[in-house]
Design an enzyme around this catalytic site. Structure first.
Site, mmCIF file in Angstrom:
data_model
loop_
_atom_site.group_PDB
_atom_site.id
_atom_site.type_symbol
_atom_site.label_atom_id
_atom_site.label_comp_id
_atom_site.label_asym_id
_atom_site.label_seq_id
_atom_site.Cartn_x
_atom_site.Cartn_y
_atom_site.Cartn_z
ATOM 1 N N GLN A 156 -3.370 4.154 2.928
ATOM 2 C CA GLN A 156 -3.748 3.219 1.876
ATOM 3 C C GLN A 156 -3.369 1.825 2.336
ATOM 4 O O GLN A 156 -2.379 1.635 3.056
ATOM 5 C CB GLN A 156 -3.080 3.575 0.548
ATOM 6 C CG GLN A 156 -3.688 4.831 -0.085
ATOM 7 C CD GLN A 156 -3.046 5.206 -1.398
ATOM 8 O OE1 GLN A 156 -2.021 5.861 -1.413
ATOM 9 N NE2 GLN A 156 -3.656 4.796 -2.501
ATOM 10 N N SER A 157 -4.136 0.824 1.921
ATOM 11 C CA SER A 157 -4.073 -0.494 2.547
ATOM 12 C C SER A 157 -2.814 -1.283 2.221
ATOM 13 O O SER A 157 -2.391 -2.121 3.014
ATOM 14 C CB SER A 157 -5.307 -1.321 2.142
ATOM 15 O OG SER A 157 -6.488 -0.669 2.559
ATOM 16 N N SER A 158 -2.200 -1.058 1.075
ATOM 17 C CA SER A 158 -1.032 -1.840 0.684
ATOM 18 C C SER A 158 -0.051 -0.951 -0.056
ATOM 19 O O SER A 158 -0.403 0.107 -0.590
ATOM 20 C CB SER A 158 -1.447 -3.028 -0.203
ATOM 21 O OG SER A 158 -2.006 -2.574 -1.428
#
Length: 382
Positions: A22-24
């Protein structure tokens, strides 16, 4: 082609790699449904014939962007294991979970095709060695990269729109704070304000950042510095801090954005490069209270520039100590650089003599200027 026809016995003999990302960290904490959907792909692998102990989960790239593989250790491990023939299938919820950079995605496809490794996403199973599957995977990778640019463009456009109005909240330097209404004001701490005001008054009187630092040091004055947690700490003033304060237009009450620009190098590192004032996305003078006027700030920048090394500095500077004449005044006839003095030892008691400049065309070497019995002077860039 039927999914079960793509999965061959030699695929089942190797491991099934499940890549989760997941990106963040905010997405990791708040978007739990995405994580559940990604972990649920284990059931797809079991249904295709892999045993549960054969499924290898790589989830140490949580909170990492897929824009590049340079800083993603999990993705690098995945590519390495595929290249060594350990993986029979690579699973990801969608292409964007594996990579949003088309170069990284194509490299993974090429290695999977050479190692005869399958790829599984939420829509189906693909064989990178097959032309049709490879074409479809390539299109998905291109669309994923284009989606990243669209997302960035939207976010960037919204930020720049607020920047042009001077409403985008930036990190303020020491001595400026936001009030309850979001407006920029001077620090309510009287000691902080008085110290910064005294700093600018001292620089205006001395005309030198280094001399201002020396005065602060001799008088035992400390300069405020704001920590990351918001607390203010008083420390001895340094030359780098003085230059940073003098070059910051926020102290002149100007709203600025984009004074520096980040560039990413080939090895993935980010470098910071200063921009010219004409290239700043926003520069709004008198946008909020400041310690000096905008005109005074411009004068300070001119003084700093004149104090630097260059023709204007040499022409405006006074002769320094030492017996050599014309130091800081003599100019090389070949490269145009100013000649500088280098003393081998302290020449106490000697009287200044006549300085003779020997052109480079005569000596046949880089410019050297000498005076009998005095130290030589050489240009800095000849």
């Amino acid at each position: 082609m039927n999914v079960h026809l793509k999965v061959q016995p030699h695929h089942l003999e190797r491991g099934a790699y499940l890549y989760i990302r997941q990106s963040s960290m905010r997405q990791v904490v708040e978007n739990v449904e995405s994580a559940k959907r990604q972990y649920a792909l284990r059931g797809r692998a079991v249904a295709l014939g892999w045993r549960d102990e054969q499924i290898i989960v790589i989830d140490n790239d949580q909170g990492e962007s897929g824009a590049s593989a340079a800083w993603r250790e999990g993705f690098q491990r995945l590519v390495s294991d595929v290249g060594m023939g350990h993986a029979g299938i690579v699973m990801g919820l969608e292409v964007s979970r594996l990579a949003r950079n088309n170069a990284d995605w194509q490299r993974l496809l090429e290695i999977c095709a050479l190692a005869d490794t399958l790829i599984l996403d939420e829509d189906g199973v693909y064989d990178p060695a097959s032309f049709n599957d490879r074409l479809l995977l390539g299109l998905k990778g291109t669309m994923s990269e284009a989606e990243l640019h669209v997302i960035k463009a939207r976010l960037r456009g919204g930020i720049l729109n607020k920047v042009r109005r001077g409403e985008f909240r930036c990190l303020l330097p020491t001595g400026l704070v936001y009030d309850h209404f979001g407006n920029v004001t001077l620090d309510p701490d009287m000691q902080v304000r008085e110290t910064i005001i005294h700093f600018f008054e001292m620089f205006s009187r001395l005309g030198s950042a280094s001399q201002t630092v020396k005065v602060f040091r001799n008088e035992g004055l400390l300069f405020p510095s704001r920590l990351h947690n918001g607390d203010t700490l008083f420390r001895p003033l340094t030359a780098s801090t003085a230059m940073r304060v003098l070059n910051n237009p926020r102290y002149a009450g100007a709203y600025t954005y984009g004074r520096r620009q980040f560039r990413r190098t080939i090895d993935g590192k980010r470098t910071l490069r200063a921009r010219d004032i004409d290239d700043w996305p926003a520069c709004i003078p008198d946008a909020h209270p400041g310690y000096i006027s905008w005109e005074r700030h411009q004068e300070n920048l001119k003084i700093l520039k004149a104090n630097g090394r260059g023709f204007e500095a040499a022409r405006a500077s006074i002769p320094r100590e030492g017996p050599a004449l014309l130091q800081g005044r003599a100019v090389c006839g070949q490269c145009g650089s100013h000649l500088r003095v280098r003393y081998a030892a302290r020449l106490a008691g000697r009287k200044p003599g006549t300085f003779v400049i020997v052109p480079a065309s005569i000596v046949g070497s880089p410019c050297v200027s000498r005076s009998p019995g005095l130290p030589s002077m050489k240009p800095s860039a000849c």
